[in-house]
Design a protein around this motif. Structure first.
Motif, PDB file in Angstrom:
ATOM      1  N   SER A  27      60.399 -62.416  -1.034  1.00  0.00           N
ATOM      2  CA  SER A  27      59.328 -62.998  -1.237  1.00  0.00           C
ATOM      3  C   SER A  27      59.324 -64.446  -0.776  1.00  0.00           C
ATOM      4  CB  SER A  27      59.121 -63.133  -2.802  1.00  0.00           C
ATOM      5  OG  SER A  27      58.064 -63.899  -3.024  1.00  0.00           O
TER       6      SER A  27
ATOM      7  N   PHE B 204      58.973 -68.220  -3.689  1.00  0.00           N
ATOM      8  CA  PHE B 204      59.946 -68.943  -4.209  1.00  0.00           C
ATOM      9  C   PHE B 204      61.213 -69.713  -3.550  1.00  0.00           C
ATOM     10  CE2 PHE B 204      59.221 -66.515  -7.897  1.00  0.00           C
ATOM     11  CZ  PHE B 204      58.618 -65.260  -7.425  1.00  0.00           C
TER      12      PHE B 204
ATOM     13  N   LEU C 114      61.394 -57.817 -10.718  1.00  0.00           N
ATOM     14  CA  LEU C 114      62.852 -57.741 -10.486  1.00  0.00           C
ATOM     15  C   LEU C 114      63.407 -58.074 -12.132  1.00  0.00           C
ATOM     16  CD1 LEU C 114      62.915 -60.201  -7.239  1.00  0.00           C
ATOM     17  CD2 LEU C 114      63.839 -57.615  -7.534  1.00  0.00           C
TER      18      LEU C 114
ATOM     19  N   HIS D 112      60.550 -66.408 -16.050  1.00  0.00           N
ATOM     20  CA  HIS D 112      60.852 -67.830 -15.650  1.00  0.00           C
ATOM     21  C   HIS D 112      61.136 -68.773 -16.843  1.00  0.00           C
ATOM     22  CE1 HIS D 112      60.395 -72.033 -14.184  1.00  0.00           C
ATOM     23  NE2 HIS D 112      60.520 -71.527 -12.921  1.00  0.00           N
TER      24      HIS D 112
ATOM     25  N   LEU E  79      66.552 -63.469  -6.410  1.00  0.00           N
ATOM     26  CA  LEU E  79      65.309 -63.972  -5.479  1.00  0.00           C
ATOM     27  C   LEU E  79      65.536 -64.284  -3.855  1.00  0.00           C
ATOM     28  CD1 LEU E  79      63.673 -66.145  -8.243  1.00  0.00           C
ATOM     29  CD2 LEU E  79      62.704 -64.162  -7.181  1.00  0.00           C
ATOM     30  N   SER E  80      66.481 -64.796  -3.746  1.00  0.00           N
ATOM     31  CA  SER E  80      66.915 -65.178  -2.129  1.00  0.00           C
ATOM     32  C   SER E  80      66.969 -63.921  -1.255  1.00  0.00           C
ATOM     33  CB  SER E  80      67.945 -66.222  -2.088  1.00  0.00           C
ATOM     34  OG  SER E  80      67.789 -67.422  -2.975  1.00  0.00           O
TER      35      SER E  80
ATOM     36  N   LYS F 108      64.255 -70.887  -1.944  1.00  0.00           N
ATOM     37  CA  LYS F 108      65.550 -70.100  -1.544  1.00  0.00           C
ATOM     38  C   LYS F 108      66.961 -70.775  -1.577  1.00  0.00           C
ATOM     39  CE  LYS F 108      66.761 -67.256   2.714  1.00  0.00           C
ATOM     40  NZ  LYS F 108      66.745 -66.001   2.098  1.00  0.00           N
TER      41      LYS F 108
ATOM     42  N   ALA G 151      53.654 -64.315  -7.386  1.00  0.00           N
ATOM     43  CA  ALA G 151      54.940 -64.726  -7.662  1.00  0.00           C
ATOM     44  C   ALA G 151      55.481 -64.117  -8.864  1.00  0.00           C
ATOM     45  CB  ALA G 151      55.193 -66.170  -7.744  1.00  0.00           C
TER      46      ALA G 151
ATOM     47  N   SER H  88      65.417 -69.334 -16.789  1.00  0.00           N
ATOM     48  CA  SER H  88      65.076 -68.087 -16.690  1.00  0.00           C
ATOM     49  C   SER H  88      66.022 -67.182 -17.383  1.00  0.00           C
ATOM     50  CB  SER H  88      65.351 -67.802 -15.240  1.00  0.00           C
ATOM     51  OG  SER H  88      66.686 -67.794 -14.710  1.00  0.00           O
TER      52      SER H  88
ATOM     53  N   HIS I  77      56.066 -60.349  -8.588  1.00  0.00           N
ATOM     54  CA  HIS I  77      57.437 -60.071  -7.860  1.00  0.00           C
ATOM     55  C   HIS I  77      58.711 -60.359  -8.983  1.00  0.00           C
ATOM     56  CE1 HIS I  77      59.914 -59.695  -4.154  1.00  0.00           C
ATOM     57  NE2 HIS I  77      60.689 -60.768  -4.747  1.00  0.00           N
ATOM     58  N   LEU I  78      58.415 -61.598  -9.620  1.00  0.00           N
ATOM     59  CA  LEU I  78      59.521 -62.085 -10.688  1.00  0.00           C
ATOM     60  C   LEU I  78      59.813 -60.745 -11.532  1.00  0.00           C
ATOM     61  CD1 LEU I  78      61.577 -64.641 -10.832  1.00  0.00           C
ATOM     62  CD2 LEU I  78      59.596 -65.152 -12.328  1.00  0.00           C
TER      63      LEU I  78
ATOM     64  N   SER J 179      65.145 -61.212  -1.898  1.00  0.00           N
ATOM     65  CA  SER J 179      64.111 -60.057  -2.225  1.00  0.00           C
ATOM     66  C   SER J 179      62.873 -60.113  -1.420  1.00  0.00           C
ATOM     67  CB  SER J 179      63.789 -60.399  -3.527  1.00  0.00           C
ATOM     68  OG  SER J 179      62.853 -61.478  -3.754  1.00  0.00           O
TER      69      SER J 179
END
Ligand SMILES: NC(=O)Nc1ccc2c(c1)=C(Cc1cc(-c3cccc(C(=O)NCCN4CCCCC4)c3)c[nH]1)C(=O)N=2
Length: 304
Positions: A69, A72, A129, A133, A64-65, A74, A122, A157, A125-126, A67
């Motif tokens: 967005s 989220f 990927l 969650h 995520l960090s 970081k 969110a 997750s 996006h999650l 990606s």
């Protein structure tokens, strides 16, 4: 880049606690930036058999960090000493969503649309990927200094492994031998927001996060989550029987949206068949007029 150590930070107040971790507000002595540092006791992780969860959290946060967005927390860096692991993350100055819901009792339509809209962005996006969650709840929806959301806590997750998923970014649940759901052998999540499929077949799919979204939208309007009981057994029974009621203050559109998310069969939940974006949720009348793609660029409505 030299690996950081605890000596690179001034640790402040405790801003979060978990079964095997404590989150501190900390200041980087080199940049004076404020961070949230999650400190995990190695012995506790071993005692609570949470090594897998810690690894999943780090993997999800790393993906995520990088990606792009803003929705989220970081993960800036990690390091360890003899006894502990350290995760240096974003500090969301305004804490989590729960005290705001409790403070005003009920969000108005503009706040409910805005904040549930950011959570939906969110989740898009999650899930694109291939990350679920699985413990979405108001306490894990943080608010930055501009009152935009940052989703936190990826300890529950799960990354859907590429070899499991033969379709690109298809949000419908995975096709495999048991009717299309992957089996997970561990119960995860928080009782009040856990989906029926996680309770029964222990199967997992991104749709479990859509159930939690339905619970959060209900709670934004009603002030409390839909399923409540002092006993966990009774709580699970209410979830599996869809035993909840709408208090006053629910418009017909809000009722209809929640009703279409709190569906027992994850395949039948609004959005479960969408790909790329949750277009069938975005186009629900409850969100009429909301521009999802500029939410993160607009000033959030005041919560009062
Ligand atoms: N499990 C986890 O990974 N938990 C995490 C991870 C990252 C992270 C995290 C938790 C954070 C939690 C957090 C907690 C707080 C906080 C704690 C205590 C008080 C406050 C506070 O009073 N904020 C002002 C906003 N108040 C809130 C209540 C209504 C009036 C206004 C914030 C700020 N940020 C954070 O900022 N970053």
């Amino acid at each position: 880049v030299t690996k950081r150590t605890p000596k690179d930070y001034i640790f402040g107040k405790v801003i979060g606690e978990g079964s095997y971790s404590t989150v501190y507000l900390a200041k980087d002595i080199h940049t004076s930036r404020e961070h949230a540092i999650k400190v995990c006791e190695k012995q506790q992780i071993i005692r609570e058999k949470k090594r897998e969860q810690v690894r999943r959290e780090k993997d999800a946060l790393n993906i995520l960090s990088n990606s792009g967005s803003s929705f989220f927390v970081k993960l800036y860096c990690t390091f360890q000493d003899a006894e502990r692991l350290y995760f240096v993350m974003s500090y969301a100055k305004n804490g989590d969503l729960l005290p705001y819901i409790n403070k005003v009792g009920s969000f108005d339509a503009a706040c409910t649309r805005f904040y549930s809209g950011e959570i939906l962005r969110a989740l898009e996006h999650l899930h694109d990927l291939k990350i679920m969650h699985r413990d979405l709840k108001p306490e894990n929806i943080l608010l930055d200094q501009n009152m935009h959301i940052k989703v936190a806590d990826f300890g529950c997750s799960k990354i859907i492994e590429p070899e499991d998923d033969d379709t690109s970014s298809d949000k419908s649940i995975l096709n495999d031998s048991n009717g299309g759901r992957q089996r997970s052998n561990s119960f995860v999540g928080t009782a009040q927001y856990v989906s029926p499929e996680l309770l029964t077949e222990k199967s997992i799919s991104p749709s479990s996060d859509l159930w939690a979204l339905g619970c959060i939208i209900y709670q934004m309007i009603a002030g409390l989550p839909p399923f409540r009981s002092r006993s966990e057994y009774m709580l699970f029974k209410k979830i599996l029987n869809l035993d909840y009621v709408y208090p006053d203050g629910f418009t017909a559109d809000a009722k209809d949206l929640v009703q279409k998310l709190l569906v027992i069969d994850p395949n039948e939940r609004l959005g479960s068949k969408d790909t790329q974006r949750y277009t069938s949720i975005r186009s629900h009348p409850f969100y009429d007029g909301l521009d999802f793609d500029t939410l993160h660029l607009t000033n959030p409505p005041p919560i009062y």
